[in-house]
Design an enzyme around this catalytic site. Structure first.
Site, PDB file in Angstrom:
ATOM      1  N   SER A 113      22.478  46.565  23.653  1.00 50.53           N
ATOM      2  CA  SER A 113      21.352  46.052  22.874  1.00 50.53           C
ATOM      3  C   SER A 113      20.083  46.757  23.332  1.00 50.53           C
ATOM      4  O   SER A 113      20.006  47.985  23.263  1.00 50.53           O
ATOM      5  CB  SER A 113      21.271  44.534  23.055  1.00 50.53           C
ATOM      6  OG  SER A 113      20.241  43.995  22.293  1.00 50.53           O
TER       7      SER A 113
ATOM      8  N   ASP B 246      25.134  38.745  24.470  1.00 48.90           N
ATOM      9  CA  ASP B 246      26.189  39.127  23.534  1.00 48.90           C
ATOM     10  C   ASP B 246      27.199  40.026  24.253  1.00 48.90           C
ATOM     11  O   ASP B 246      26.826  40.864  25.073  1.00 48.90           O
ATOM     12  CB  ASP B 246      25.573  39.857  22.333  1.00 48.90           C
ATOM     13  CG  ASP B 246      26.589  40.026  21.197  1.00 48.90           C
ATOM     14  OD1 ASP B 246      27.641  39.360  21.232  1.00 48.90           O
ATOM     15  OD2 ASP B 246      26.310  40.822  20.282  1.00 48.90           O
TER      16      ASP B 246
ATOM     17  N   HIS C 141      22.933  46.696  18.883  1.00 50.53           N
ATOM     18  CA  HIS C 141      22.076  45.794  18.096  1.00 50.53           C
ATOM     19  C   HIS C 141      20.962  46.607  17.477  1.00 50.53           C
ATOM     20  O   HIS C 141      20.334  47.426  18.144  1.00 50.53           O
ATOM     21  CB  HIS C 141      21.450  44.722  18.998  1.00 50.53           C
ATOM     22  CG  HIS C 141      22.445  43.711  19.480  1.00 50.53           C
ATOM     23  ND1 HIS C 141      22.148  42.793  20.445  1.00 50.53           N
ATOM     24  CD2 HIS C 141      23.729  43.468  19.128  1.00 50.53           C
ATOM     25  CE1 HIS C 141      23.199  42.013  20.672  1.00 50.53           C
ATOM     26  NE2 HIS C 141      24.179  42.418  19.885  1.00 50.53           N
TER      27      HIS C 141
END
Lengths: 280, 194
Positions: free
Chosen positions: B11, B129, B38
């Site tokens: 991310s 995540d 992401h």
């Protein structure tokens, strides 16, 4: 749990899911058996967590004996979370390449297949209004879930999403202020009812229902991604049969007509934005 | 254990991290590499950008596209990317943990199909995540690699992953690609059927 046990568990779960889908079809007529397995599995397990049920077999008991439980599953399986003017370039290209074609028709029938909660239906209504075409158009917006259609018909969306949607609208070639199209009320906005005067919201199941009209435009974006290849082929045939000659077909930007049985029957209007025209 | 696929999740800071990892993958890297970075909804050119830093062919897969070894696949913006028996599947289900694409969704579906033959890699990121997905890969007997939080641009995702499961290797960013190259070298021509 050891890796081997874990793997047995997965196999068992896959069998249970197949049984649940078979039951859902035979009892209620909703056919998810040819859906793409990874995503449907996720959604079923997600629903089970929400219903606090530990095994798919126990969940099947609930779904087959309780209509409300089944309806909740149906919503879980049919909601796509989309946005207004999703992929703005699609709408911009639609303005540039499809609108001129539609101008030549006295009336225009559009089928929005798998419209979910309606964000993209209102987007199209706004676009057609701005192009002066809306009055001669009828948009048939269909989905399998009654609950999802109820939301679509309401036209109420969260206020918090409007900033993103306004950005999309402008990139999609919007000609006015986006806020002209809705009225804010606390945390939500309601889109002006005039936008849906020519929209017919209706239940239709792409898997089990047939063609119901002949259309000049069919949009089926990010719907067939939930289907396996065999079902995709079936739906491509249904769409082909429902399009008038020279009708326009729009897919999601990661979908392709390539390798489908009808690939040779269309010309590309725009390869990036996945707009096609039926030519034979 | 023959590995058949590498899945990577990252991310915040991931773009810079991928520019270190991807160019260092061997040109004859024998496994497919699937990456969730992401990304915002306005990141249409990420693929072209990353391709400049990667000798292996890199693309955003179309729905139902077959998964080929020696290629890098980048999850397209605003879709979840899932692995199925005969290829990729995309989905516009709700974001998971505010993310679409979600690392967990990719990792969990990879473990479902490839079971113990998955290598999961977590790089820099400011959220959690991937932790659940990596734990699932581990539970199926796969191999878990995490960027050393000490040197990561953002340590949240690596730390969450390390807390969630017993990872096999915690490596500084620069050592991750060589580690993967070596894994891959030991497994020439492995395939799902074997």
């Amino acid at each position: 749990m050891s890796a081997a046990l874990q793997s047995d568990q997965t196999q068992l779960e896959d069998i249970e899911i197949a049984l649940l889908l078979e039951g859902l079809y035979r009892v209620y007529g909703f056919d998810f058996r040819d859906y793409s397995p990874a995503s449907i599995k996720r959604r079923i397990l997600e629903r089970m967590r929400a219903e606090k049920i530990a095994t798919v077999s126990a969940y099947q008991d609930c779904v087959l004996h309780d209509d409300a439980c089944m309806e909740r599953l149906l919503v879980g399986l049919s909601v796509h979370v989309t946005s207004m003017f999703r992929d703005p370039s699609f709408y911009l290209t639609f303005r540039q390449k499809v609108v001129p074609i539609l101008r030549t028709y006295p009336t225009v029938r559009i089928w929005h297949a798998g419209c979910s909660t309606g964000e993209e239906v209102y987007s199209m209504a706004i676009l057609l209004q701005e192009e002066g075409l809306y009055r001669k158009c009828v948009i048939y917006a269909t989905d399998i879930s009654r609950e999802v259609l109820r939301k679509a018909r309401e036209g109420i969306f969260p206020l918090a999403a409007m900033q993103e949607y306004t950005g999309n609208y402008m990139k999609a070639g919007g000609k006015h202020e986006f806020s002209d199209y809705y009225t804010a009320h606390y945390d939500n906005v309601i889109f002006h009812p005039a936008l849906k005067t020519n929209v017919v919201f209706s239940e239709h199941n792409l898997v089990t229902d047939g063609s119901f009209n002949e259309f000049h435009v069919i949009l089926c974006r990010n719907v067939m991604i939930y289907f396996n290849k065999a079902l995709q082929e079936r739906v491509h045939n249904l769409i082909y049969d429902s399009l008038s000659m020279f009708g326009v077909f729009g897919l999601g930007n990661k979908e392709s007509l390539k390798f489908t049985p009808r690939a040779d029957f269309y010309d590309k209007l725009d390869s990036r934005d996945k707009l096609y025209r039926k030519v034979r | 254990m023959a590995f058949e696929i590498v899945v990577v999740g990252t991310s915040y800071g991931g773009l810079a991290a991928l520019q270190v990892v991807l160019p260092a993958l061997a040109p004859d890297f024998g496994l497919p590499v699937v990456v969730v970075q992401h990304r915002g909804k306005d990141t249409d050119n990420l693929c072209e950008f990353l391709q400049r830093h990667c000798a292996l062919p890199l693309a955003e897969p179309n729905d139902k596209e077959a998964i080929a070894p020696g290629r890098v696949y980048l999850a397209p913006r605003d879709y979840h990317l899932l692995i199925e028996r005969d290829g990729f599947a995309l989905s516009t289900e709700a974001p998971v943990g505010y993310a679409r694409p979600s690392v967990n969704v990719l990792f969990e579906s990879a473990a479902d199909i490839y079971q113990g033959h998955v290598v999961g890699v977590i790089l820099t990121g400011a959220n959690a995540d991937g932790a659940r997905g990596l734990a699932k890969i581990k539970a199926y007997g796969g191999l878990c690699v995490v960027e050393d939080p000490a040197g990561a641009e953002s340590r949240g995702m690596p730390q969450a992953a390390i807390a969630a499961t017993k990872v096999d290797a915690i490596l500084p960013l620069r050592e991750i690609a060589p580690f993967l190259n070596q894994l891959c070298q030991h497994e020439p021509g492995s395939s799902y059927a074997s």
